[in-house]
Design an enzyme around this catalytic site. Structure first.
Site, mmCIF file in Angstrom:
data_model
loop_
_atom_site.group_PDB
_atom_site.id
_atom_site.type_symbol
_atom_site.label_atom_id
_atom_site.label_comp_id
_atom_site.label_asym_id
_atom_site.label_seq_id
_atom_site.Cartn_x
_atom_site.Cartn_y
_atom_site.Cartn_z
ATOM 1 N N LYS A 63 0.813 -1.418 0.158
ATOM 2 C CA LYS A 63 0.090 0.039 0.040
ATOM 3 C C LYS A 63 0.919 1.242 -0.042
ATOM 4 O O LYS A 63 0.616 2.255 -0.824
ATOM 5 C CB LYS A 63 -0.967 0.028 1.144
ATOM 6 C CG LYS A 63 -1.982 -1.072 1.012
ATOM 7 C CD LYS A 63 -2.961 -1.174 2.328
ATOM 8 C CE LYS A 63 -3.863 -2.457 2.088
ATOM 9 N NZ LYS A 63 -4.322 -2.956 3.330
ATOM 10 N N GLN A 107 -4.603 -1.175 9.700
ATOM 11 C CA GLN A 107 -4.574 -2.718 9.096
ATOM 12 C C GLN A 107 -5.251 -3.514 10.022
ATOM 13 O O GLN A 107 -4.821 -3.578 11.290
ATOM 14 C CB GLN A 107 -3.134 -2.876 8.464
ATOM 15 C CG GLN A 107 -3.162 -4.222 7.961
ATOM 16 C CD GLN A 107 -3.489 -4.433 6.614
ATOM 17 O OE1 GLN A 107 -3.547 -3.258 6.074
ATOM 18 N NE2 GLN A 107 -4.123 -5.527 6.061
ATOM 19 N N ASP A 130 -11.214 2.959 3.990
ATOM 20 C CA ASP A 130 -11.549 1.609 4.006
ATOM 21 C C ASP A 130 -13.109 1.493 3.681
ATOM 22 O O ASP A 130 -13.568 0.291 3.655
ATOM 23 C CB ASP A 130 -11.256 0.732 5.310
ATOM 24 C CG ASP A 130 -9.918 -0.052 5.161
ATOM 25 O OD1 ASP A 130 -9.757 -0.682 3.801
ATOM 26 O OD2 ASP A 130 -9.039 -0.070 5.850
#
Ligand code: GUN
Length: 300
Positions: A63, A107, A130
């Site tokens: 990422k 994460q 997200d």
């Protein structure tokens, strides 16, 4: 080489190339980021990782590298497994208030000592790269504008790329996670597919899969889906990224299922690169919304 499938007269199956599609998405974003930078503006993404989970380290690395490739400002915050929930919430609070940061990603999974729901709920919904904040999850459920979770968004782009018309199709989603299974089912429903969500307690999984025109396997179980479960001509999206004892990456779908399909995503090189590309896409959308908001404020 024949140009028809041996099972019937269908054309031979195709691989759906997520690597190539993701590269096109990144190239397009890079161009847009260059335009923004000419106006002195740079999208910024913060990626927070807690602990030493090797898979999480590798995903976060991908990422952060992708941010650099398209010209985003990125901040990689890597915290020890001993980090308390309060410390993590403080970090998120600072990122929420930081004007250089337009997207925040924490994460998952988090260490068991940290309440995941509390952490996701602490991210500013306007910086939720997200789409995991409960407000955004609710908006997605209602069909309102919201950041769309990255893997489900990538899956829909891959299906579009393969030219699949979802209207009226039977889709089976195997896996009911908040990250993939549930949101992808909502997105497919919004495209007028008939969606069955299967999981570890499903009574007869092979039979559910046999009925499906489109199979989304997101269960994290190596080669669970077998060739004789596949309806000839089905589309297969393999979300699984499982590492074997020998260190090889394998999906949730046995690779020979390809022979019965119309099209299938490979592992690696299918859904994985699209997840990363959609994270960049979401961050850029949040950045643009922030600009709209700022210009509205200025006009007032
Ligand atoms: N862990 C596995 N997939 C994801 C994802 O898409 N986002 C976050 N934040 N964590 C993950």
């Amino acid at each position: 080489m024949t140009d028809t499938n041996l099972l019937d007269n269908r054309p031979p199956p195709r691989w759906i190339d997520g690597q190539a599609l993701a590269a096109r998405v990144r190239a397009e974003l890079k161009r847009k980021v260059q335009e923004a930078s000419e106006r002195g503006l740079t999208p910024g993404l913060a990626v927070v990782r807690v602990g030493e989970d090797p898979a999480s380290k590798s995903y976060v690395g991908a990422k952060v590298r992708a941010c650099a490739e398209v010209g985003f400002h990125s901040r990689h915050i890597s915290l020890p497994a001993t980090t308390t929930e309060a410390e993590l919430l403080d970090r998120i609070d600072a990122l929420n208030r930081d004007p250089a940061i337009h997207g925040i990603l924490v994460q998952l999974p988090l260490p068991p000592s940290i309440d995941e729901a509390r952490v996701l709920g602490a991210i500013d919904p306007a910086k939720d790269a997200d789409g995991f904040h409960p407000l955004n999850v609710g908006r997605l459920l209602l069909g309102l504008d919201a950041p769309v979770p990255c893997t489900p968004k990538g899956i829909l782009r891959l299906l579009d790329e393969a030219g699949v018309d979802l209207r009226g199709k039977r889709v089976v989603v195997i896996g009911r996670s908040n990250i993939v299974g549930k949101p992808v089912a909502l997105l497919l429903l919004a495209r007028d597919a008939s969606v069955a969500i299967c999981h570890s307690k499903t009574a007869d999984l092979p039979e559910e899969v046999r009925r499906a025109d489109v199979i989304i396997a997101a269960v994290g179980c190596p080669a669970l889906i077998k060739p004789d479960w596949i309806k000839p001509g089905a589309i297969i999206i393999d979300v699984g990224i499982n590492r074997t004892a020998a260190g090889k990456l394998v999906g949730d779908v046995e690779p020979t299922c390809f022979d019965r399909a119309t099209a299938m995503t490979p592992v690696p090189g299918g859904v994985g690169p699209m997840t990363v590309a959609m994270l960049l896409d979401n961050t850029f959308e949040l950045f643009c919304r922030g600009l709209d908001y700022r210009s509205t404020v200025v006009e007032e």
